[in-house]
Structure formats: C-alpha cells, structure tokens
Design a protein around this motif. Structure first.
Motif, mmCIF file in Angstrom:
data_model
loop_
_atom_site.group_PDB
_atom_site.id
_atom_site.type_symbol
_atom_site.label_atom_id
_atom_site.label_comp_id
_atom_site.label_asym_id
_atom_site.label_seq_id
_atom_site.Cartn_x
_atom_site.Cartn_y
_atom_site.Cartn_z
ATOM 1 N N SER A 200 0.846 -1.197 0.000
ATOM 2 C CA SER A 200 0.000 0.000 0.000
ATOM 3 C C SER A 200 0.877 1.241 0.000
ATOM 4 O O SER A 200 2.039 1.203 0.425
ATOM 5 C CB SER A 200 -0.906 0.016 1.230
ATOM 6 N N LYS A 201 0.329 2.353 -0.470
ATOM 7 C CA LYS A 201 1.033 3.620 -0.377
ATOM 8 C C LYS A 201 1.042 4.083 1.087
ATOM 9 O O LYS A 201 0.142 3.745 1.852
ATOM 10 C CB LYS A 201 0.360 4.671 -1.253
ATOM 11 N N PRO A 202 2.036 4.864 1.490
ATOM 12 C CA PRO A 202 2.112 5.310 2.889
ATOM 13 C C PRO A 202 0.918 6.179 3.283
ATOM 14 O O PRO A 202 0.326 6.867 2.457
ATOM 15 C CB PRO A 202 3.414 6.117 2.934
ATOM 16 N N PHE A 203 0.567 6.130 4.569
ATOM 17 C CA PHE A 203 -0.436 7.008 5.151
ATOM 18 C C PHE A 203 0.300 8.112 5.911
ATOM 19 O O PHE A 203 1.221 7.830 6.683
ATOM 20 C CB PHE A 203 -1.328 6.246 6.134
ATOM 21 N N VAL A 204 -0.094 9.362 5.700
ATOM 22 C CA VAL A 204 0.467 10.482 6.451
ATOM 23 C C VAL A 204 -0.595 10.924 7.459
ATOM 24 O O VAL A 204 -1.658 11.416 7.079
ATOM 25 C CB VAL A 204 0.859 11.650 5.534
ATOM 26 N N ILE A 205 -0.303 10.728 8.739
ATOM 27 C CA ILE A 205 -1.317 10.857 9.790
ATOM 28 C C ILE A 205 -0.873 11.871 10.833
ATOM 29 O O ILE A 205 0.310 11.939 11.190
ATOM 30 C CB ILE A 205 -1.550 9.488 10.466
ATOM 31 N N ARG A 206 -1.826 12.652 11.319
ATOM 32 C CA ARG A 206 -1.534 13.607 12.391
ATOM 33 C C ARG A 206 -1.528 12.864 13.730
ATOM 34 O O ARG A 206 -2.514 12.819 14.463
ATOM 35 C CB ARG A 206 -2.554 14.738 12.413
ATOM 36 N N LYS A 207 -0.408 12.253 14.003
ATOM 37 C CA LYS A 207 -0.229 11.497 15.233
ATOM 38 C C LYS A 207 1.268 11.448 15.523
ATOM 39 O O LYS A 207 2.027 10.910 14.721
ATOM 40 C CB LYS A 207 -0.794 10.081 15.087
ATOM 41 N N PRO A 208 1.740 12.011 16.613
ATOM 42 C CA PRO A 208 3.180 12.060 16.888
ATOM 43 C C PRO A 208 3.760 10.674 17.123
ATOM 44 O O PRO A 208 3.068 9.753 17.560
ATOM 45 C CB PRO A 208 3.291 12.936 18.136
ATOM 46 N N ILE A 209 5.034 10.547 16.849
ATOM 47 C CA ILE A 209 5.675 9.233 16.928
ATOM 48 C C ILE A 209 5.703 8.709 18.356
ATOM 49 O O ILE A 209 5.695 7.499 18.579
ATOM 50 C CB ILE A 209 7.093 9.296 16.314
ATOM 51 N N LYS A 210 5.735 9.599 19.349
ATOM 52 C CA LYS A 210 5.769 9.134 20.740
ATOM 53 C C LYS A 210 4.484 8.393 21.115
ATOM 54 O O LYS A 210 4.513 7.501 21.981
ATOM 55 C CB LYS A 210 6.014 10.296 21.695
ATOM 56 N N VAL A 211 3.361 8.744 20.477
ATOM 57 C CA VAL A 211 2.105 8.037 20.743
ATOM 58 C C VAL A 211 2.158 6.648 20.120
ATOM 59 O O VAL A 211 1.740 5.654 20.733
ATOM 60 C CB VAL A 211 0.909 8.840 20.207
ATOM 61 N N TRP A 212 2.675 6.574 18.886
ATOM 62 C CA TRP A 212 2.854 5.261 18.266
ATOM 63 C C TRP A 212 3.747 4.376 19.136
ATOM 64 O O TRP A 212 3.467 3.198 19.336
ATOM 65 C CB TRP A 212 3.497 5.424 16.887
#
Length: 232
Positions: A200-212
């Motif tokens: 799949s193509k990448p998803f660009v999401i408003r979510k900081p990496i620290k939450v992931w």
C-alpha cells in the motif's frame, strides 16, 4: 554547497557552463577531456559530473564506465552533455547508468532544472538507503538501540495494539483497515507520521511518533532513533 565537475572539450561551452554554475553557488572544477576528468575524480569528491560524450583521449562512456568499475570512488549524479541524439547513444548511456542527458545547445534554465531534479532524486535515494541500512544493521545486531529504547523494552507496560489486530488508518485521501503486522516503518515529521505499509502507499497521519511508540507492541516494534520506528 554542491560540487560539480564539467568534462567538456569545447572551451567556450565549458567556460559558459562554469560561469552559470558559479553564479548559482556551486563549487566547480573543469576538465577538457575524459583523461583529465578521471584524474580529478580520483582526487576530489563531486556531487555531479557533467560530461560530453565525444571527446579526444577518452570519451564520456569510458568516463562513466570507469566510475562504475571503481567502487572506492563515490558515485556522483552523472549527466551527459551531447549533440548526439541517436537512440543507440541514449540507450548505451542508460545501460551504463547515466542519470540524465542535456542536448546541446542548452539554456541556463534547462541546465539548472536537470541539476535540481537529479540532485533531489539522489538525496532521496541516499536517505532511503541509509534508513534501510540502519534497519538491517539493527536486525543483524551490529548496532545497539539507545538507552531509552532499552529501558522501554524492559518496562512491563501494556501496549494498546495487538500485533495480529487490524487498525483503521486514514489521512484524508484514503482510508483502510490495516493489519498491524503489515506496518513496515513509521517515520516522524513534527506532529505528523508517515506509516509505510506492505502492499500500500504510505499514510500520512496527524499522530506524533511518541504516541505510536506507546501504543505499539514492544516485542515487535522498536524505535531505532528519534524519528523512526521499525517492525522487527
């Protein structure tokens, strides 16, 4: 500041190209034939080589082949300057690994556009290569995650997501349920993250990496540096 080597036996064209690039802020060296060009390539590291094809002593194809055969020399962006437009010459240059052709005579704009496009492509390739290299080295145990990652892996925190579960991803352009195990790589850009997913193509999401980092299962995902999480 990018460095450029011009290999061109036409003195007028060589001087004119030199002046254009100097005015644009490039560091420039010149050679009037392939043999002189190779001598400079052995002494200096260049970001770009602009090279004529038909030259005395050593032609442009031989210069490019020399670069490809000498792995101790950093491979620059290689652009041919040529009056020849025959398909055979174009095919031969591409087979050898040329990045672009600029037919003579060319304008200042044509030269600068070609340089800009090819330099940007090379930088994107190197960025991707370095990320992949770091991942491979990590998986082979050649590098050690930083102390924060070690600490987080040793903590008995419970992750929000299960590795075999599916999560809903949307970035305003596309939406889909994606298996967590299909996530290959997550990279950060301030408050946004790019989620690279298998098939799949990448998803660009408003979510900081620290939450992931907090939500992902730590026995499968690891943060290898400030801006990257990988699926191990």
């Amino acid at each position: 500041m990018k460095s450029v080597l011009i290999i061109e036996d036409d003195a007028v064209l060589r001087a004119a190209t030199y002046m254009v690039l100097i005015e644009e802020g490039f560091k420039v060296k010149t050679a009037e034939n392939g043999r002189e060009g190779i001598e400079l390539l052995e002494q200096y590291i260049f970001d770009v080589v602009l090279c004529d094809i038909a030259m005395p002593e050593m032609n442009g194809f031989q210069v490019l082949n020399f670069l490809k055969m000498n792995s101790d020399i950093s491979m620059p962006v290689f652009i041919f300057l040529t009056e020849k437009s025959e398909r055979e010459d174009l095919r031969k240059g591409m087979e050898l690994g040329a990045d672009d052709y600029i037919p003579k005579p060319f304008t200042r704009e044509e030269l600068l556009i070609s340089l800009s496009v090819q330099i940007q492509k090379k930088e994107q390739y190197l960025k991707k290569y370095n990320i992949e290299k770091n991942i491979l080295e990590l998986l082979k145990g050649k590098i050690t995650p930083d102390s924060d990652v070690k600490r987080q892996k040793s903590e008995s925190t419970v992750s929000k997501f299960n590795y075999e579960a599916s999560i809903f991803l949307t970035d305003g352009k596309k939406s889909n349920f994606v298996k967590l195990s299909y996530i290959i790589l997550i990279t950060s850009d301030r408050d946004y993250t790019k989620v690279n997913v298998k098939d799949s193509k990448p998803f660009v999401i408003r979510k900081p990496i620290k939450v992931w980092e907090k939500d992902l299962p730590k026995d499968h995902f690891i943060r290898i540096h400030r801006s990257t999480i990988i699926n191990t």
